[in-house]
Design a protein around this motif. Sequence first.
Motif, PDB file in Angstrom:
ATOM      1  N   ILE A   5     -36.485 -40.816 -42.039  1.00 56.19           N
ATOM      2  CA  ILE A   5     -37.821 -41.006 -41.488  1.00 56.19           C
ATOM      3  C   ILE A   5     -37.966 -40.068 -40.301  1.00 56.19           C
ATOM      4  O   ILE A   5     -37.362 -40.277 -39.252  1.00 56.19           O
ATOM      5  CB  ILE A   5     -38.029 -42.454 -41.049  1.00 56.19           C
ATOM      6  N   PRO A   6     -38.739 -39.009 -40.427  1.00 58.04           N
ATOM      7  CA  PRO A   6     -38.812 -37.998 -39.380  1.00 58.04           C
ATOM      8  C   PRO A   6     -39.681 -38.439 -38.222  1.00 58.04           C
ATOM      9  O   PRO A   6     -40.566 -39.271 -38.333  1.00 58.04           O
ATOM     10  CB  PRO A   6     -39.433 -36.810 -40.102  1.00 58.04           C
ATOM     11  N   GLY A   7     -39.430 -37.803 -37.053  1.00 59.07           N
ATOM     12  CA  GLY A   7     -40.308 -37.852 -35.903  1.00 59.07           C
ATOM     13  C   GLY A   7     -40.676 -39.228 -35.424  1.00 59.07           C
ATOM     14  O   GLY A   7     -39.854 -40.116 -35.261  1.00 59.07           O
ATOM     15  N   LEU A   8     -41.981 -39.377 -35.226  1.00 63.55           N
ATOM     16  CA  LEU A   8     -42.491 -40.587 -34.582  1.00 63.55           C
ATOM     17  C   LEU A   8     -42.331 -41.818 -35.444  1.00 63.55           C
ATOM     18  O   LEU A   8     -42.392 -42.939 -34.933  1.00 63.55           O
ATOM     19  CB  LEU A   8     -43.970 -40.382 -34.241  1.00 63.55           C
ATOM     20  N   ASP A   9     -42.140 -41.662 -36.738  1.00 69.78           N
ATOM     21  CA  ASP A   9     -41.983 -42.830 -37.596  1.00 69.78           C
ATOM     22  C   ASP A   9     -40.750 -43.638 -37.205  1.00 69.78           C
ATOM     23  O   ASP A   9     -40.685 -44.841 -37.441  1.00 69.78           O
ATOM     24  CB  ASP A   9     -41.871 -42.413 -39.060  1.00 69.78           C
ATOM     25  N   ARG A  10     -39.761 -42.964 -36.617  1.00 66.27           N
ATOM     26  CA  ARG A  10     -38.557 -43.691 -36.226  1.00 66.27           C
ATOM     27  C   ARG A  10     -38.849 -44.734 -35.156  1.00 66.27           C
ATOM     28  O   ARG A  10     -38.182 -45.760 -35.066  1.00 66.27           O
ATOM     29  CB  ARG A  10     -37.514 -42.702 -35.708  1.00 66.27           C
ATOM     30  N   VAL A  11     -39.862 -44.466 -34.341  1.00 64.45           N
ATOM     31  CA  VAL A  11     -40.219 -45.433 -33.302  1.00 64.45           C
ATOM     32  C   VAL A  11     -40.599 -46.758 -33.932  1.00 64.45           C
ATOM     33  O   VAL A  11     -40.169 -47.832 -33.493  1.00 64.45           O
ATOM     34  CB  VAL A  11     -41.381 -44.880 -32.455  1.00 64.45           C
ATOM     35  N   GLY A 113     -36.861 -57.740 -50.362  1.00 64.78           N
ATOM     36  CA  GLY A 113     -37.206 -56.514 -51.058  1.00 64.78           C
ATOM     37  C   GLY A 113     -38.314 -55.781 -50.313  1.00 64.78           C
ATOM     38  O   GLY A 113     -38.870 -56.282 -49.329  1.00 64.78           O
ATOM     39  N   VAL A 114     -38.635 -54.595 -50.774  1.00 66.06           N
ATOM     40  CA  VAL A 114     -39.715 -53.824 -50.143  1.00 66.06           C
ATOM     41  C   VAL A 114     -41.047 -54.498 -50.476  1.00 66.06           C
ATOM     42  O   VAL A 114     -41.380 -54.665 -51.655  1.00 66.06           O
ATOM     43  CB  VAL A 114     -39.713 -52.366 -50.644  1.00 66.06           C
ATOM     44  N   PRO A 115     -41.822 -54.919 -49.497  1.00 64.58           N
ATOM     45  CA  PRO A 115     -43.061 -55.654 -49.794  1.00 64.58           C
ATOM     46  C   PRO A 115     -44.129 -54.754 -50.423  1.00 64.58           C
ATOM     47  O   PRO A 115     -44.159 -53.541 -50.209  1.00 64.58           O
ATOM     48  CB  PRO A 115     -43.507 -56.170 -48.422  1.00 64.58           C
ATOM     49  N   PHE A 116     -45.000 -55.382 -51.204  1.00 66.25           N
ATOM     50  CA  PHE A 116     -46.176 -54.696 -51.742  1.00 66.25           C
ATOM     51  C   PHE A 116     -47.302 -54.829 -50.717  1.00 66.25           C
ATOM     52  O   PHE A 116     -47.609 -55.937 -50.269  1.00 66.25           O
ATOM     53  CB  PHE A 116     -46.605 -55.308 -53.078  1.00 66.25           C
ATOM     54  N   SER A 188     -56.420 -41.235 -39.273  1.00 71.40           N
ATOM     55  CA  SER A 188     -55.402 -41.674 -40.224  1.00 71.40           C
ATOM     56  C   SER A 188     -54.376 -42.527 -39.499  1.00 71.40           C
ATOM     57  O   SER A 188     -54.085 -42.302 -38.308  1.00 71.40           O
ATOM     58  CB  SER A 188     -54.713 -40.468 -40.873  1.00 71.40           C
ATOM     59  N   TYR A 189     -53.806 -43.477 -40.223  1.00 67.92           N
ATOM     60  CA  TYR A 189     -52.845 -44.408 -39.622  1.00 67.92           C
ATOM     61  C   TYR A 189     -51.638 -44.565 -40.541  1.00 67.92           C
ATOM     62  O   TYR A 189     -51.744 -44.392 -41.757  1.00 67.92           O
ATOM     63  CB  TYR A 189     -53.492 -45.775 -39.380  1.00 67.92           C
ATOM     64  N   ARG A 190     -50.514 -44.891 -39.921  1.00 67.71           N
ATOM     65  CA  ARG A 190     -49.301 -45.242 -40.671  1.00 67.71           C
ATOM     66  C   ARG A 190     -48.948 -46.686 -40.343  1.00 67.71           C
ATOM     67  O   ARG A 190     -48.726 -47.036 -39.177  1.00 67.71           O
ATOM     68  CB  ARG A 190     -48.150 -44.311 -40.338  1.00 67.71           C
ATOM     69  N   LEU A 191     -48.882 -47.498 -41.365  1.00 69.90           N
ATOM     70  CA  LEU A 191     -48.615 -48.927 -41.205  1.00 69.90           C
ATOM     71  C   LEU A 191     -47.177 -49.231 -41.588  1.00 69.90           C
ATOM     72  O   LEU A 191     -46.658 -48.675 -42.574  1.00 69.90           O
ATOM     73  CB  LEU A 191     -49.576 -49.731 -42.083  1.00 69.90           C
ATOM     74  N   ASN A 192     -46.532 -50.111 -40.820  1.00 71.17           N
ATOM     75  CA  ASN A 192     -45.155 -50.529 -41.103  1.00 71.17           C
ATOM     76  C   ASN A 192     -45.152 -52.049 -41.279  1.00 71.17           C
ATOM     77  O   ASN A 192     -45.427 -52.790 -40.344  1.00 71.17           O
ATOM     78  CB  ASN A 192     -44.230 -50.125 -39.955  1.00 71.17           C
ATOM     79  N   ILE A 193     -44.850 -52.508 -42.489  1.00 70.70           N
ATOM     80  CA  ILE A 193     -44.708 -53.934 -42.772  1.00 70.70           C
ATOM     81  C   ILE A 193     -43.238 -54.199 -43.035  1.00 70.70           C
ATOM     82  O   ILE A 193     -42.678 -53.710 -44.022  1.00 70.70           O
ATOM     83  CB  ILE A 193     -45.546 -54.361 -43.995  1.00 70.70           C
ATOM     84  N   THR A 194     -42.581 -54.959 -42.144  1.00 70.76           N
ATOM     85  CA  THR A 194     -41.151 -55.247 -42.260  1.00 70.76           C
ATOM     86  C   THR A 194     -40.960 -56.717 -42.614  1.00 70.76           C
ATOM     87  O   THR A 194     -41.447 -57.603 -41.900  1.00 70.76           O
ATOM     88  CB  THR A 194     -40.423 -54.928 -40.947  1.00 70.76           C
ATOM     89  N   GLU A 195     -40.258 -56.964 -43.701  1.00 75.92           N
ATOM     90  CA  GLU A 195     -39.947 -58.333 -44.131  1.00 75.92           C
ATOM     91  C   GLU A 195     -38.541 -58.691 -43.651  1.00 75.92           C
ATOM     92  O   GLU A 195     -37.586 -57.941 -43.884  1.00 75.92           O
ATOM     93  CB  GLU A 195     -40.036 -58.443 -45.649  1.00 75.92           C
ATOM     94  N   VAL A 196     -38.427 -59.832 -42.993  1.00 78.33           N
ATOM     95  CA  VAL A 196     -37.155 -60.235 -42.382  1.00 78.33           C
ATOM     96  C   VAL A 196     -36.801 -61.645 -42.845  1.00 78.33           C
ATOM     97  O   VAL A 196     -37.656 -62.534 -42.875  1.00 78.33           O
ATOM     98  CB  VAL A 196     -37.244 -60.220 -40.836  1.00 78.33           C
ATOM     99  N   ASN A 197     -35.530 -61.844 -43.226  1.00 81.30           N
ATOM    100  CA  ASN A 197     -35.012 -63.195 -43.470  1.00 81.30           C
ATOM    101  C   ASN A 197     -33.612 -63.294 -42.876  1.00 81.30           C
ATOM    102  O   ASN A 197     -33.099 -62.303 -42.326  1.00 81.30           O
ATOM    103  CB  ASN A 197     -35.073 -63.556 -44.963  1.00 81.30           C
ATOM    104  N   PRO A 198     -32.951 -64.435 -42.922  1.00 84.50           N
ATOM    105  CA  PRO A 198     -31.646 -64.565 -42.245  1.00 84.50           C
ATOM    106  C   PRO A 198     -30.575 -63.605 -42.760  1.00 84.50           C
ATOM    107  O   PRO A 198     -29.543 -63.436 -42.084  1.00 84.50           O
ATOM    108  CB  PRO A 198     -31.252 -66.020 -42.531  1.00 84.50           C
ATOM    109  N   LEU A 199     -30.774 -62.985 -43.908  1.00 85.77           N
ATOM    110  CA  LEU A 199     -29.755 -62.088 -44.455  1.00 85.77           C
ATOM    111  C   LEU A 199     -29.986 -60.628 -44.093  1.00 85.77           C
ATOM    112  O   LEU A 199     -29.067 -59.812 -44.186  1.00 85.77           O
ATOM    113  CB  LEU A 199     -29.703 -62.229 -45.980  1.00 85.77           C
ATOM    114  N   PHE A 203     -38.512 -52.788 -45.252  1.00 88.55           N
ATOM    115  CA  PHE A 203     -39.833 -52.424 -44.756  1.00 88.55           C
ATOM    116  C   PHE A 203     -40.511 -51.439 -45.706  1.00 88.55           C
ATOM    117  O   PHE A 203     -39.890 -50.813 -46.553  1.00 88.55           O
ATOM    118  CB  PHE A 203     -39.728 -51.803 -43.353  1.00 88.55           C
ATOM    119  N   ARG A 204     -41.826 -51.330 -45.539  1.00 85.75           N
ATOM    120  CA  ARG A 204     -42.621 -50.333 -46.256  1.00 85.75           C
ATOM    121  C   ARG A 204     -43.519 -49.616 -45.248  1.00 85.75           C
ATOM    122  O   ARG A 204     -44.195 -50.249 -44.433  1.00 85.75           O
ATOM    123  CB  ARG A 204     -43.485 -50.963 -47.340  1.00 85.75           C
ATOM    124  N   LEU A 205     -43.551 -48.284 -45.339  1.00 89.03           N
ATOM    125  CA  LEU A 205     -44.464 -47.459 -44.553  1.00 89.03           C
ATOM    126  C   LEU A 205     -45.619 -47.036 -45.459  1.00 89.03           C
ATOM    127  O   LEU A 205     -45.401 -46.567 -46.579  1.00 89.03           O
ATOM    128  CB  LEU A 205     -43.752 -46.225 -44.003  1.00 89.03           C
TER     129      LEU A 205
END
Length: 413
Positions: A5-11, A113-116, A188-199, A203-205
């Motif tokens: 993930i280049p550049g600012l996406d790492r933030v 898994g990677v969310p839709f 334009s926007y870049r959205l980050n949806i991260t799914e988290v559980n105890p394991l 994420f999906r960009l």
Amino acid sequence: MHSPIPGLDRVMVFLAAALASASLAIPEGWGEEGVKYGQVGTDVTLLCAGSRAGSPVQWRRAGAAALPEGSAIRQGALVLPHASLAAAGTYSCHGEDGGFLHAVTLRLGYLPGVPFVSCRASDYENFSCSWTSSVETFLPTRYITTYRKKSLTGEEKRRNKNGHVGPCLQDPTRPGTCTVHGSEFWSSYRLNITEVNPLGFSFRLLDITMQAIIKPDPPEGLVVEPIPLAPRRLHVSWKYPSSWPKEPHFQLRFRLQYRPIIHRSWSVVETVNLSEVITDAFAGLEHVVQVSAKDFLDAGNWSEWSAEARATPVRELATAASEETTTETSLESPAEEPSQAPNPEPISRSDPLEKMAILVSLGIFAFFVLAAVLIITILIWLRVRRHGKDETKPHNFLVAATHLKVLPKAQIL
């Protein structure tokens, strides 16, 4: 999801990872104390917190006569190899004398898994995104939602070198959705949806542009009314959706569909107005009407269709008079049963405006026919006249030749 993930996406990813790690580091945040989470298909070890080192212990499973097949006790801990979902439950360990030492609840599931993800803007100032999990984990799940504006102005770059990163706000009353307020239509926007559980987490960009995801809400206040003395006409009016700001620079255009209730196919008309007159309705038949909206400059998608509205055009005078006569006749003869069969007579769809249009069309056609006949006549006359002049010239030449022939030979010389 493993990808460079280049550049600012790492933030955005680092932010989501930090929040996910914080959640994983606090077991109490996922449930009651004494709960153990494990991944299906892996070896799971349950510790007996109240036992002494080297002391023999016994393990029991609540509601079961025996422990899962293949389980083993090693140094006081219970090991469940290749645990399946069926191995979940409450386990307790006991001392050699059967005394209770400790209890633990085992919950088994899968990594996220990677969310839709899909996004939509119902106006040009805000957009919302929704998501669903791609894997049923059987474990409690949380979502971390952030966004970054991709196209920055010079002032924005000076204020924040890493770009504008902020939270996509989640609404507790609408699980699985978040909203970005104050967005810009041309950005334009870049959205980050991260799914988290105890394991763990995944994420999906998603890159989005407002022009591509704009989809207004359906128009409101749809009203359909018959027009007096116009058997084939219906007047339709509606209002802008309340969620669309009324600004002169961002207008909507509309699509109207209608049909008689006895037909299946729709007629469609597009307009930029807030009202329309249907001119080809069927007199005396109830019609269904709906309307949808889209950005005036054709950005994004059409809205969903509005709720249906219904109306019936007025009947023609001749038809109404005929029906009244039939009604009076039936009232005078009550002994006769009314017929339930449909009237086989075709429905007259004449209209004064249509008659006037036909008369105007016939007049124009007659004018062009007369003009064509006149032009052809003039051309024929000119051709005949020219031909007559050509025939006169050879005749004069012959007369002159004859005159020379009768003169004396000496006079000719």
